[in-house]
Design an enzyme around this catalytic site. Structure first.
Site, PDB file in Angstrom:
ATOM      1  N   HIS A  15     -13.469   9.087 -94.288  1.00  0.00           N
ATOM      2  CA  HIS A  15     -13.118   7.682 -94.007  1.00  0.00           C
ATOM      3  C   HIS A  15     -13.178   6.903 -95.311  1.00  0.00           C
ATOM      4  CE1 HIS A  15     -13.204   3.932 -91.369  1.00  0.00           C
ATOM      5  NE2 HIS A  15     -13.275   3.490 -92.608  1.00  0.00           N
ATOM      6  N   HIS A  17     -11.213   3.726 -97.960  1.00  0.00           N
ATOM      7  CA  HIS A  17     -10.222   2.692 -98.290  1.00  0.00           C
ATOM      8  C   HIS A  17      -9.920   2.760 -99.779  1.00  0.00           C
ATOM      9  CE1 HIS A  17     -10.807   0.653 -94.388  1.00  0.00           C
ATOM     10  NE2 HIS A  17     -12.035   1.114 -94.511  1.00  0.00           N
ATOM     11  N   LYS A 101      -5.283   5.315 -86.775  1.00  0.00           N
ATOM     12  CA  LYS A 101      -6.467   4.456 -86.827  1.00  0.00           C
ATOM     13  C   LYS A 101      -6.321   3.267 -85.884  1.00  0.00           C
ATOM     14  CE  LYS A 101     -10.296   2.726 -88.062  1.00  0.00           C
ATOM     15  NZ  LYS A 101     -11.093   2.637 -89.278  1.00  0.00           N
ATOM     16  N   HIS A 138     -12.310   2.046 -85.055  1.00  0.00           N
ATOM     17  CA  HIS A 138     -13.266   1.009 -85.467  1.00  0.00           C
ATOM     18  C   HIS A 138     -13.810   0.421 -84.168  1.00  0.00           C
ATOM     19  CE1 HIS A 138     -14.838  -2.155 -88.262  1.00  0.00           C
ATOM     20  NE2 HIS A 138     -15.082  -2.669 -87.071  1.00  0.00           N
ATOM     21  N   HIS A 176     -17.817   5.203 -88.854  1.00  0.00           N
ATOM     22  CA  HIS A 176     -18.939   4.428 -89.405  1.00  0.00           C
ATOM     23  C   HIS A 176     -19.885   3.884 -88.325  1.00  0.00           C
ATOM     24  CE1 HIS A 176     -16.040   1.293 -88.462  1.00  0.00           C
ATOM     25  NE2 HIS A 176     -15.336   1.476 -89.550  1.00  0.00           N
ATOM     26  N   ASP A 249     -16.535   5.153 -95.884  1.00  0.00           N
ATOM     27  CA  ASP A 249     -16.024   3.802 -95.656  1.00  0.00           C
ATOM     28  C   ASP A 249     -16.113   2.980 -96.945  1.00  0.00           C
ATOM     29  OD1 ASP A 249     -14.840   1.695 -94.327  1.00  0.00           O
ATOM     30  OD2 ASP A 249     -16.688   1.016 -93.367  1.00  0.00           O
TER      31      ASP A 249
END
Ligand code: NCD
Ligand code: ZN
Length: 346
Positions: A15, A17, A101, A138, A176, A249
């Site tokens: 995971h 970004h 996602k 999420h 997460h 994350d």
């Protein structure tokens, strides 16, 4: 006796970004320095909603990998109310795009295009279940009246549990996780359910964010919880259960947007992520279980092979920089900015 050196199968980050544009020159090398693969989140502006745009983004990421590094980005699509079941056929045919996602609209950074009502995406989720495409979630409700510390727990009750009853074949990764409730739910959930755990949720609790002064670099979503939840996450991570694996994350934001009256959510952990996970596992006498968590259980859930290379961590102090360049005008501040890190990647 303490260990001074550990070797493990090269890990992956399930995971991550990376952002886009010039930011990739910082974010990509930081992750590629120790992770062989990473699941790249699609919450760009505009979001990545087609296989074609995911493949174009993948090329931009690959262009930022340094000459001595090898790195395989695993791409995801952003679930919107409009994402068509047909796009799932294209996804299933692409080796480079592997998951979808789900951001509830309004839950977090760049989630304004997310799902407004789960009913709207049921046909797409049904197609995903048939094609065995994992849904990465999420998990927070977005009702503005719901207390921010309860949002993850209520998401499980109100959205995730009914969804999984309805589509039991859908493979789900609860991303997460931050609470004992999520640990319990994932443990009790059967083979098609797993969770990622970040290093900042293992190292910190809400006191680090809020007690003795507000520290914006600890602000992320889902927000850090009380220490009993932190303990539950640590126990899950070191438990040896294949349902829990590494997902940083790592979510870089400009310093000016973190240190602000209304700061962005996201903690930048990539520059020392594996080293910090090693620190947590060592604190809990579980260094021998780091490899499974970081390098084995993730690929196993995704139906991929573990990496063939190895990495070695040595017990040797080094100092993390205070910040890194990120755009022409501003920097990004990592977790543990300027601090000593006790494990070093060889
Ligand atoms: C992430 C981001 O900045 O993109 N922020 C965060 O606090 N984790 C989005 C997300 O994963 O929620
Ligand atoms: Zn994220």
């Amino acid at each position: 006796m303490s260990t001074n050196r550990i070797s493990l199968i090269k890990p992956d980050d399930w995971h991550l970004h990376l952002r886009d544009g010039e930011a990739l020159r910082t974010s990509v090398p930081h992750t590629a320095r120790c992770f062989a693969r990473a699941i790249v989140m699609p919450n760009l502006l505009p979001p990545v909603t087609t296989v074609a745009s995911a493949l174009a983004y993948r090329e931009r990421i690959l262009a930022a990998v340094l000459p001595k590094q090898t790195f395989t980005p695993l791409m995801t699509l952003y679930l919107t109310d409009e994402l068509a079941p047909l796009e799932m056929e294209r996804l299933a045919k692409s080796p480079h795009v592997i998951a979808v996602k789900y951001y509830p609209a309004g839950a977090t950074t760049n989630s304004q295009n997310g799902v407004t009502d789960i009913e709207k995406v049921i046909p797409t989720l049904e197609r995903m279940a048939e094609l065995s495409i994992p849904l990465l979630i999420h998990g927070e409700v977005t009702d503005p009246d719901t207390d921010i510390f309860d949002r993850e727990r209520l998401f499980i009750e109100q959205v995730l549990s009914p969804l999984r009853d309805r589509l039991p074949e859908l493979r789900v990764i609860l991303e997460h996780i931050t609470t004992q409730d999520s640990v319990d739910y994932v443990k009790s959930g059967g083979d098609g359910l797993a969770a990622t755990i970040t290093v900042h949720h293992l190292l910190h609790n809400r006191n680090d964010l809020l007690a003795g002064g507000i520290r914006p670099h600890f602000y992320c979503l889902p927000i850090l919880k009380r220490s009993s939840h932190q303990t539950a996450l640590i126990e899950a991570a070191i438990s040896g259960s294949p349902k829990f694996f590494l997902g940083t994350d790592s979510a870089p934001h400009l310093r000016s947007q973190k240190e602000s009256a209304c700061g962005c959510a996201g903690v930048y952990t990539a520059p020392a992520a594996l080293e910090l996970y090693a620190e947590v596992f060592e604190q809990h006498n579980a260094l021998d279980r780091l490899e499974k968590f970081a390098s084995v259980f993730g690929p196993q859930f995704y139906g991929l092979q573990p990496n063939t290379e190895q990495v070695t961590l040595i017990r040797q102090d080094w100092q993390l920089p205070e910040s890194y360049p990120f755009t022409a005008e501003d920097t990004v501040v990592p977790l543990r900015s300027g601090d000593k890190i006790c494990w070093q990647l060889k």
